[in-house]
Design a protein around this motif. Structure first.
Motif, PDB file in Angstrom:
ATOM      1  N   SER A  21      -6.099  16.379 -52.815  1.00  0.00           N
ATOM      2  CA  SER A  21      -6.642  15.362 -53.703  1.00  0.00           C
ATOM      3  C   SER A  21      -6.656  15.892 -55.123  1.00  0.00           C
ATOM      4  CB  SER A  21      -8.068  14.987 -53.294  1.00  0.00           C
ATOM      5  OG  SER A  21      -8.106  14.481 -51.980  1.00  0.00           O
ATOM      6  N   CYS A  22      -6.516  14.985 -56.071  1.00  0.00           N
ATOM      7  CA  CYS A  22      -6.615  15.349 -57.487  1.00  0.00           C
ATOM      8  C   CYS A  22      -7.466  14.276 -58.165  1.00  0.00           C
ATOM      9  CB  CYS A  22      -5.252  15.427 -58.128  1.00  0.00           C
ATOM     10  SG  CYS A  22      -5.285  15.647 -59.914  1.00  0.00           S
ATOM     11  N   ALA A  23      -8.654  14.680 -58.583  1.00  0.00           N
ATOM     12  CA  ALA A  23      -9.576  13.760 -59.243  1.00  0.00           C
ATOM     13  C   ALA A  23      -9.418  13.877 -60.748  1.00  0.00           C
ATOM     14  CB  ALA A  23     -11.007  14.059 -58.833  1.00  0.00           C
ATOM     15  N   HIS A  31      -3.336   3.869 -66.000  1.00  0.00           N
ATOM     16  CA  HIS A  31      -2.241   3.609 -66.928  1.00  0.00           C
ATOM     17  C   HIS A  31      -1.076   4.590 -66.781  1.00  0.00           C
ATOM     18  CE1 HIS A  31      -4.799   1.307 -70.152  1.00  0.00           C
ATOM     19  NE2 HIS A  31      -4.918   0.802 -68.935  1.00  0.00           N
ATOM     20  N   TYR A  32      -1.315   5.698 -66.098  1.00  0.00           N
ATOM     21  CA  TYR A  32      -0.369   6.802 -66.174  1.00  0.00           C
ATOM     22  C   TYR A  32       0.308   7.115 -64.844  1.00  0.00           C
ATOM     23  CZ  TYR A  32      -2.699   7.634 -70.584  1.00  0.00           C
ATOM     24  OH  TYR A  32      -3.214   7.489 -71.845  1.00  0.00           O
ATOM     25  N   ALA A  33       1.561   7.574 -64.972  1.00  0.00           N
ATOM     26  CA  ALA A  33       2.240   8.157 -63.825  1.00  0.00           C
ATOM     27  C   ALA A  33       1.661   9.543 -63.570  1.00  0.00           C
ATOM     28  CB  ALA A  33       3.737   8.257 -64.079  1.00  0.00           C
ATOM     29  N   MET A  34       1.559   9.905 -62.296  1.00  0.00           N
ATOM     30  CA  MET A  34       0.981  11.174 -61.883  1.00  0.00           C
ATOM     31  C   MET A  34       1.993  11.955 -61.070  1.00  0.00           C
ATOM     32  SD  MET A  34      -2.123  11.052 -63.092  1.00  0.00           S
ATOM     33  CE  MET A  34      -2.880  12.429 -62.226  1.00  0.00           C
ATOM     34  N   GLY A  35       1.850  13.261 -61.086  1.00  0.00           N
ATOM     35  CA  GLY A  35       2.783  14.084 -60.327  1.00  0.00           C
ATOM     36  C   GLY A  35       2.099  15.254 -59.652  1.00  0.00           C
ATOM     37  N   TRP A  36       2.695  15.687 -58.569  1.00  0.00           N
ATOM     38  CA  TRP A  36       2.323  16.947 -57.907  1.00  0.00           C
ATOM     39  C   TRP A  36       3.489  17.923 -58.091  1.00  0.00           C
ATOM     40  CZ3 TRP A  36      -2.264  18.379 -55.960  1.00  0.00           C
ATOM     41  CH2 TRP A  36      -3.183  17.385 -55.616  1.00  0.00           C
ATOM     42  N   THR A  68       3.690  12.517 -48.546  1.00  0.00           N
ATOM     43  CA  THR A  68       3.464  11.180 -49.093  1.00  0.00           C
ATOM     44  C   THR A  68       2.477  11.266 -50.238  1.00  0.00           C
ATOM     45  OG1 THR A  68       3.836  10.166 -46.913  1.00  0.00           O
ATOM     46  CG2 THR A  68       2.749   8.826 -48.598  1.00  0.00           C
ATOM     47  N   ILE A  69       2.889  10.766 -51.397  1.00  0.00           N
ATOM     48  CA  ILE A  69       1.984  10.696 -52.548  1.00  0.00           C
ATOM     49  C   ILE A  69       1.404   9.294 -52.625  1.00  0.00           C
ATOM     50  CG2 ILE A  69       3.859  10.094 -54.159  1.00  0.00           C
ATOM     51  CD1 ILE A  69       2.375  11.761 -56.289  1.00  0.00           C
ATOM     52  N   SER A  70       0.132   9.209 -52.973  1.00  0.00           N
ATOM     53  CA  SER A  70      -0.522   7.908 -53.122  1.00  0.00           C
ATOM     54  C   SER A  70      -1.599   8.036 -54.188  1.00  0.00           C
ATOM     55  CB  SER A  70      -1.112   7.436 -51.791  1.00  0.00           C
ATOM     56  OG  SER A  70      -2.094   8.344 -51.331  1.00  0.00           O
ATOM     57  N   ARG A  71      -2.139   6.895 -54.590  1.00  0.00           N
ATOM     58  CA  ARG A  71      -3.182   6.912 -55.613  1.00  0.00           C
ATOM     59  C   ARG A  71      -4.206   5.837 -55.318  1.00  0.00           C
ATOM     60  NH1 ARG A  71      -0.246   6.362 -61.055  1.00  0.00           N
ATOM     61  NH2 ARG A  71      -2.386   6.300 -61.874  1.00  0.00           N
ATOM     62  N   ASP A  72      -5.434   6.118 -55.720  1.00  0.00           N
ATOM     63  CA  ASP A  72      -6.525   5.153 -55.628  1.00  0.00           C
ATOM     64  C   ASP A  72      -7.095   5.025 -57.034  1.00  0.00           C
ATOM     65  OD1 ASP A  72      -8.902   3.759 -55.296  1.00  0.00           O
ATOM     66  OD2 ASP A  72      -9.336   4.700 -53.362  1.00  0.00           O
ATOM     67  N   ASN A  73      -6.697   3.982 -57.735  1.00  0.00           N
ATOM     68  CA  ASN A  73      -7.112   3.840 -59.129  1.00  0.00           C
ATOM     69  C   ASN A  73      -8.619   3.613 -59.253  1.00  0.00           C
ATOM     70  OD1 ASN A  73      -4.498   4.222 -60.070  1.00  0.00           O
ATOM     71  ND2 ASN A  73      -4.037   2.028 -60.082  1.00  0.00           N
ATOM     72  N   ALA A  74      -9.227   3.028 -58.252  1.00  0.00           N
ATOM     73  CA  ALA A  74     -10.678   2.808 -58.288  1.00  0.00           C
ATOM     74  C   ALA A  74     -11.441   4.133 -58.247  1.00  0.00           C
ATOM     75  CB  ALA A  74     -11.103   1.914 -57.131  1.00  0.00           C
ATOM     76  N   LYS A  75     -10.822   5.132 -57.625  1.00  0.00           N
ATOM     77  CA  LYS A  75     -11.462   6.447 -57.506  1.00  0.00           C
ATOM     78  C   LYS A  75     -10.882   7.466 -58.483  1.00  0.00           C
ATOM     79  CE  LYS A  75     -12.726   5.941 -52.641  1.00  0.00           C
ATOM     80  NZ  LYS A  75     -12.630   6.505 -51.269  1.00  0.00           N
ATOM     81  N   VAL A  78      -5.435  10.903 -57.112  1.00  0.00           N
ATOM     82  CA  VAL A  78      -4.101  10.881 -56.532  1.00  0.00           C
ATOM     83  C   VAL A  78      -4.105  11.857 -55.353  1.00  0.00           C
ATOM     84  CG1 VAL A  78      -3.209  12.627 -58.140  1.00  0.00           C
ATOM     85  CG2 VAL A  78      -1.625  11.069 -56.998  1.00  0.00           C
ATOM     86  N   TYR A  79      -3.383  11.501 -54.310  1.00  0.00           N
ATOM     87  CA  TYR A  79      -3.361  12.278 -53.076  1.00  0.00           C
ATOM     88  C   TYR A  79      -1.945  12.765 -52.759  1.00  0.00           C
ATOM     89  CZ  TYR A  79      -7.761   9.759 -52.451  1.00  0.00           C
ATOM     90  OH  TYR A  79      -9.011   9.230 -52.626  1.00  0.00           O
TER      91      TYR A  79
END
Length: 113
Positions: A21-23, A31-36, A68-75, A78-79
Motif C-alpha cells: 500500500s502507498c498512502a 488528479h495524478y498518475a501513480m507508479g510503483w 496488479t496495481i490499483s487505486r482507491d481515490n477515496a482513501k 495506491v496498491y
C-alpha cells in the motif's frame, strides 16, 4: 507538503503473495498518475507498474500477469497486489507520483525459502 508512505513489505516464500500500500497526503491524489518502482541490491531502480488518474494500467514485462496495481481515490491510496512471487522480485519497492518527483521511502520485499 506531499508525503507518500509505503507499507506491506516483508518476507514471503516463493509462490506467495503480498499486497503493498502507498498512502498519499498533501496533494489532490485523484488528479495524478501513480507508479510503483523497485530497486534490487546493486541494481538500478526499475518501473514495475503505473496507473493513470483514470485507472489505466501499464506493467513491466517481468511482472505482467502476476502483479496488479490499483487505486482507491477515496482513501488516497495506491496498491500493488503481488502474486506468484519469485526470488528475483526481492527489492525495495517505492511508490511515486509520476512526473512530480515525489517518492516514498520504500518498503522491503524479500522472497526466499
Amino acid at each position: 507538503q506531499v508525503q507518500l508512505v509505503e507499507s506491506g513489505g516483508g518476507l514471503v516464500q516463493p509462490g506467495g503473495s503480498l499486497r503493498l500500500s502507498c498512502a498519499a497526503s498533501g496533494t489532490i491524489f485523484s488528479h495524478y498518475a501513480m507508479g510503483w518502482y523497485r530497486q534490487a541490491p546493486e541494481k538500478q531502480r526499475e518501473s514495475v507498474a503505473h496507473i493513470t488518474s483514470g485507472g489505466s494500467t501499464v506493467y513491466a514485462n517481468s511482472v505482467k500477469g502476476r502483479f496488479t496495481i490499483s487505486r482507491d481515490n477515496a482513501k488516497n491510496t495506491v496498491y500493488l497486489q503481488m502474486n506468484s512471487l519469485k526470488p528475483e522480485d526481492t527489492a525495495v519497492y517505492y511508490c511515486t507520483i509520476l512526473g512530480m518527483g515525489y517518492w516514498g521511502k520504500g518498503t522491503l520485499v524479500t522472497v526466499s525459502s
